[in-house]
Each structure stands twice: as structure tokens, then as C-alpha cells.
Write a protein that holds these residues in place. Structure first.
Motif, PDB file in Angstrom:
ATOM      1  N   ALA A   1      27.213  38.386  29.937  1.00 15.85           N
ATOM      2  CA  ALA A   1      28.585  38.546  29.362  1.00 15.85           C
ATOM      3  C   ALA A   1      29.714  39.203  30.608  1.00 15.85           C
ATOM      4  N   LYS A   2      29.254  40.014  31.468  1.00 17.90           N
ATOM      5  CA  LYS A   2      29.887  40.459  32.314  1.00 17.90           C
ATOM      6  C   LYS A   2      30.425  39.374  33.446  1.00 17.90           C
ATOM      7  N   THR A   3      29.465  38.399  33.872  1.00 18.41           N
ATOM      8  CA  THR A   3      29.755  37.453  34.605  1.00 18.41           C
ATOM      9  C   THR A   3      30.698  36.428  33.950  1.00 18.41           C
ATOM     10  N   LEU A   4      30.581  36.278  32.653  1.00 17.09           N
ATOM     11  CA  LEU A   4      31.662  35.544  31.903  1.00 17.09           C
ATOM     12  C   LEU A   4      32.926  36.292  32.153  1.00 17.09           C
ATOM     13  N   GLY A   5      33.161  37.427  31.941  1.00 16.46           N
ATOM     14  CA  GLY A   5      34.181  38.074  32.111  1.00 16.46           C
ATOM     15  C   GLY A   5      34.859  37.976  33.445  1.00 16.46           C
ATOM     16  N   GLN A   6      33.818  38.133  34.567  1.00 17.49           N
ATOM     17  CA  GLN A   6      34.456  37.900  36.033  1.00 17.49           C
ATOM     18  C   GLN A   6      35.193  36.579  36.114  1.00 17.49           C
ATOM     19  N   ALA A   7      34.639  35.498  35.673  1.00 18.21           N
ATOM     20  CA  ALA A   7      35.122  34.213  35.708  1.00 18.21           C
ATOM     21  C   ALA A   7      36.563  34.091  35.048  1.00 18.21           C
ATOM     22  N   GLU A   8      36.641  34.464  33.868  1.00 18.99           N
ATOM     23  CA  GLU A   8      37.952  34.528  33.212  1.00 18.99           C
ATOM     24  C   GLU A   8      38.883  35.408  33.987  1.00 18.99           C
ATOM     25  N   MET A   9      38.665  36.598  34.310  1.00 20.57           N
ATOM     26  CA  MET A   9      39.595  37.252  35.174  1.00 20.57           C
ATOM     27  C   MET A   9      39.871  36.571  36.389  1.00 20.57           C
ATOM     28  N   TRP A  10      38.967  35.959  37.037  1.00 18.73           N
ATOM     29  CA  TRP A  10      39.416  35.411  38.595  1.00 18.73           C
ATOM     30  C   TRP A  10      40.098  33.960  38.227  1.00 18.73           C
ATOM     31  N   PHE A  11      39.772  33.145  37.271  1.00 20.22           N
ATOM     32  CA  PHE A  11      40.014  31.852  37.067  1.00 20.22           C
ATOM     33  C   PHE A  11      40.580  31.279  35.657  1.00 20.22           C
ATOM     34  N   GLY A  12      40.471  32.106  34.686  1.00 17.45           N
ATOM     35  CA  GLY A  12      40.604  31.734  33.502  1.00 17.45           C
ATOM     36  C   GLY A  12      41.689  32.507  32.519  1.00 17.45           C
ATOM     37  N   GLY A  13      41.451  32.745  31.181  1.00 16.09           N
ATOM     38  CA  GLY A  13      42.516  33.527  30.524  1.00 16.09           C
ATOM     39  C   GLY A  13      42.911  34.761  30.711  1.00 16.09           C
ATOM     40  N   GLY A  14      41.729  35.352  31.910  1.00 17.82           N
ATOM     41  CA  GLY A  14      42.194  36.844  32.091  1.00 17.82           C
ATOM     42  C   GLY A  14      43.178  36.882  33.161  1.00 17.82           C
ATOM     43  N   ARG A  15      43.811  36.124  33.734  1.00 22.21           N
ATOM     44  CA  ARG A  15      44.476  35.881  35.105  1.00 22.21           C
ATOM     45  C   ARG A  15      45.970  36.874  34.764  1.00 22.21           C
ATOM     46  N   GLY A  16      46.089  37.672  35.539  1.00 23.30           N
ATOM     47  CA  GLY A  16      47.208  38.678  35.470  1.00 23.30           C
ATOM     48  C   GLY A  16      47.231  39.857  34.424  1.00 23.30           C
ATOM     49  N   ALA A  17      45.989  39.914  33.692  1.00 19.26           N
ATOM     50  CA  ALA A  17      45.816  41.121  33.069  1.00 19.26           C
ATOM     51  C   ALA A  17      45.132  42.437  33.699  1.00 19.26           C
ATOM     52  N   ARG A  18      45.445  43.332  33.486  1.00 18.35           N
ATOM     53  CA  ARG A  18      44.802  44.511  34.071  1.00 18.35           C
ATOM     54  C   ARG A  18      43.493  45.116  33.149  1.00 18.35           C
ATOM     55  N   ASN A  19      43.920  44.737  31.786  1.00 19.90           N
ATOM     56  CA  ASN A  19      42.839  45.066  30.952  1.00 19.90           C
ATOM     57  C   ASN A  19      42.414  44.172  29.884  1.00 19.90           C
ATOM     58  N   ALA A  20      41.185  43.882  29.700  1.00 20.62           N
ATOM     59  CA  ALA A  20      40.756  42.729  28.800  1.00 20.62           C
ATOM     60  C   ALA A  20      39.422  42.842  28.346  1.00 20.62           C
TER      61      ALA A  20
END
Length: 440
Positions: free
Chosen positions: A205-224
Motif C-alpha cells: 500500500a505504501k509503494t502504491l502511495g509513492q507512485a500516486e504521489m510522484w506520478f498520479g493523483g497525489g501530485r501537488g498534494a502535501r497530505n494524502a
């Protein structure tokens, strides 16, 4: 020579190289002038660092940018072919292995199912063998020879809690019967991993989070919060306080006292109601049955969705509709707990089951989450599907060695160096304020 801060000239040079590489990776191609401003370095420092990186082949020229009345500016980018990365997803139905270049373009993949003849095996030796076979297969398929574009590292995402010890990563995967499994040592001791290649193991789940923060829906968010909805459920919490992100055993939050028995052995866990395995079990208990007659969870979930929303105009199966509605309510209530606890800007739902249920299911989950959460955090959070598809865990796993490569300033790991978990989230730091991406 050491400076007053305790950092040496070598440390400062490595930090400058890291800053340049990170800015080029996330924001490039860029000119030297733009790079200096983005990385916070003087023009002289940028020139020196770029000259080194160009000479080593880590960075390459990428055309030029015209300037009004002046000399065109050469653009720079990280050289995609300078290295290779492997990401491994030890899922609950299969082991997926993918080989990427530095731009995260897929070069090869291999998959090994964990089920056959109606049973599923999480035998540690079998899983380790699948990982090693998959690594060998993708390297062979790509013609990887350990040259200048050789392997920079292998990242592995696994279910369960990962404990990093001096002797290597231990995996505590209670739902799959793993108790302090020394997975890193097993892989190393096999003698089948490429020599001197860094190996990183972390929660899936953490690696999924890393991917979304770097390249996906988490881009630009500080907290997700990034949710993995598969056979079971899990989550990764990314906050300013948790620099590297934090995997939380969200699936084992108690949602009903003395409720259904969970795979972990406890009663009433969220996973016992909202995981795909439990969802399908509740459908069967209520009289539903996959039309394909298969034991494959993904195919069975497709049958459940088809029963609830027939494509041919037939009346929906009321049992399937009820089970899906109950599952949406449980997931929404579970998300409300994450929203109340962590007050994120975004909640992203990923994992094969979450993506398969998709938009048809998400609106109901979103409504229940908002209804159960406190008004203030609920009014500030967006809930959406992840953007990276079913390969997000392998992409996130491959980020582990990539972030470590950046942290070393673009140098390959020495043969005798340890490979601590990289601070993958610090690579996002300077990019967050200027990234205008938003999730509705």
C-alpha cells in the motif's frame, strides 16, 4: 574538509547533484538558468554539477529553447537509458515483476499466479521463487548485461507490516500466514539476485502511495491517503510529519464488534466486509454465484458487477445490488475514519478491485464517507480513483531504488554499502508548491 555544520565538501557536492537531478526529473527538460532558480543553486554550482552529470551520462541534452534577441538555451533532462529499475508487486493473487528505464517506461514484465486448482499458496519459498524467476525473466527479455544502463536496484512491495532490521527486512503478513519472514535474507541468500544491486522491501500500500504521489493523483498534494482495495484493504498515509509516508493496517480497523471473522483471526475488521475476498464471500453466502464458475477473484468480481448492473437490459440481481451497497457503506465509513484522523487533502482509491469497481462504485463510497466524517475535514478533502492503474504498486516499488539513486547524487551504490529505505518523499519537496494539479 568539513564545514562548521559538520558537512563535508563531498556532502555538499552530493546534495547539489541531488537537487539538480530531482528538479530535472520532475520539471525537466530545463535550461541551466531555470535549473539554478528551481534548485536554489548559483549559476557556477549549476554549471559544475551539470558538467559532471553530462560527462557521466546521467543527464543529457534535450534540444534548445529560443531566447528573444539572445543565444538559444540548451535544455537538459535525466537520461532515461542511464539505468534500469525493477519493481515487484507481491499481491494476494499474483507476483508481478516489471523492468523500467529511468523515465519509468516499462521495458519488460513477468507475472506468476499464486493460485491454481482452486487453491492459493503463500508459501514463502514459492513466493521468493516467483520473485527471483520474474527478475531473471525481465532481465533476460531486455538483454540486460550490467553495462552503463545497468540495474540500479530492485524494489519489492509486499502485504503486511515490514520491519527493517540490521539483518534485513522482516515481513509480518498475518493475513497470509507470514510471521517475521526474513524475505530480504531469503532473496539475497539464493545467490540469484544480480550482484551488488540494492534491494528494498516495503509495504505494498505504501509503494502504491509513492507512485500516486510522484506520478498520479497525489501530485501537488502535501497530505494524502492512498487506499489499496484488493483482496484485502490497506492504506498509505502521506503527511508532512511522516516524511517517508506510513503504511497503516486500515483493513484491520474494527467496524463491528463480534462481527465476521477476518483473515487475520480477529472479528469485525473492515477487511472482513470490504475486501474483495470478503465481498465475494458475502455474495455467495447470500445465494449469488459467479456465472463463469471460476475461482479467480478478478473474474468473479466482474460477474458480481454484471449481476448488479446487467449490460443487456435485464433486471439487476437484488442480492448483488444489496451486497455492493453494503460494501460501499463499509468502505465509506472506513474512509471517514482516515479523514477524521489524518485530515488529508485527498483520498485516492487504487488496487485492482477499487479500479475494477471504478466510477460506478465510487460515488456511493464518497457519499458515505462524507456523511460519516466530521464536517470540517470532509469539506476539505477530495475522494477520487488513483490514476496509475493496476501497475501502480510495481511503479511505486521501483521508486524505492530510484529515490536512493537520487539521494546518492546519481552515483551507483558501492558494493559494500547498506541500502537504507530512501526518503522518497523529500524528492517531492520543492515541487509541491508549484504543482497546480488538483483532484476533484
Amino acid at each position: 574538509m568539513a564545514r562548521a555544520s559538520g558537512r563535508t565538501v563531498r556532502d555538499l557536492r552530493r546534495e547539489n547533484r541531488t537537487a539538480v537531478l530531482q528538479r530535472l526529473y520532475f520539471d525537466g527538460p530545463m535550461s541551466r538558468v531555470a535549473l539554478g532558480s528551481a534548485a536554489g543553486l548559483s549559476s557556477g554550482s549549476v554549471s559544475n554539477v551539470v558538467a559532471e552529470l553530462l560527462a557521466e551520462g546521467v543527464v543529457e541534452e534535450a534540444g534548445s529553447l529560443g531566447a528573444d534577441g539572445g543565444r538559444p538555451r540548451t535544455l537538459l533532462r535525466v537520461a532515461a537509458g542511464h539505468g534500469r529499475l525493477i519493481g515487484v508487486d507481491v499481491g494476494e493473487t499474483r507476483v508481478r515483476v516489471e523492468l523500467f528505464d529511468l523515465s519509468m517506461a516499462e521495458l519488460a514484465r513477468a507475472e506468476r499466479p499464486l493460485s491454481g486448482h482452486g487453491t492459493r499458496s503463500y508459501d514463502v519459498g514459492v513466493v521468493a521463487g516467483h520473485i527471483l524467476d520474474g527478475i531473471a525473466e525481465v532481465l533476460r527479455a531486455s538483454g540486460e548485461d550490467g553495462g552503463p544502463g545497468g540495474l540500479l536496484g530492485v524494489g519489492v512491495g509486499v502485504p503486511g507490516i515490514v520491519e527493517h532490521t540490521a539483518g534485513g527486512a522482516l515481513v509480518h503478513g498475518q493475513t497470509i500466514g507470514w510471521d517475521a519472514v526474513p524475505l530480504e535474507r531469503l532473496l539475497r541468500d539464493s545467490g540469484r539476485l544480480p550482484a551488488r544491486v540494492p534491494l528494498f522491501i516495503d509495504n505494498g500500500a505504501k509503494t502504491l502511495g509513492q507512485a500516486e504521489m510522484w506520478f498520479g493523483g497525489g501530485r501537488g498534494a502535501r497530505n494524502a491517503v492512498v487506499v489499496l482495495f484488493g483482496s484485502g484493504v490497506g492504506a498509505s498515509v502521506v503527511t508532512d510529519e511522516a516524511e517517508r509516508g506510513r503504511a497503516v493496517e486500515w483493513g484491520h480497523l474494527t467496524v463491528r464488534v463480534r462481527g465476521r471473522r477476518c483473515r487475520c483471526g480477529a472479528r469485525g475488521c473492515l477487511e472482513a466486509y470490504a475486501g474483495a475476498e470478503a465481498l465475494l464471500a458475502r455474495w455467495r453466502e447470500a445465494g449469488g454465484e459467479p456465472t463463469s464458475g471460476t475461482c479467480d477473484e478478478e473474474a468473479a468480481l466482474t460477474d458480481l458487477l454484471r449481476a448488479a448492473q446487467p449490460p443487456d437490459g435485464r433486471a439487476p440481481d437484488p442480492v448483488a445490488v444489496r451486497v455492493l451497497a453494503e460494501t460501499a457503506e463499509y468502505l465509506g465509513a472506513g474512509l471517514s475514519d482516515l479523514i477524521n484522523l489524518f485530515q488529508p487533502e485527498r483520498v485516492l482509491v487504487g488496487g485492482w478491485a477499487g479500479l475494477q469497481l471504478g466510477a460506478r462504485f465510487l460515488e456511493s463510497v464518497r457519499a458515505h464517507a462524507y456523511a460519516h466524517a466530521l464536517r470540517h475535514p470532509a469539506g476539505r478533502v477530495g475522494i477520487a480513483l488513483g490514476r496509475l492503474g493496476p501497475d501502480a504498486v510495481t511503479v511505486g516499488a521501483a521508486i524505492l531504488p530510484l529515490a536512493a539513486f537520487f539521494a546518492r547524487g546519481g552515483h551507483r551504490a558501492p558494493a559494500d554499502s547498506p541500502t537504507p529505505p530512501p526518503a522518497w518523499r523529500t524528492a517531492l519537496g520543492g515541487r509541491l508548491a508549484g504543482d497546480s494539479a488538483r483532484v476533484p
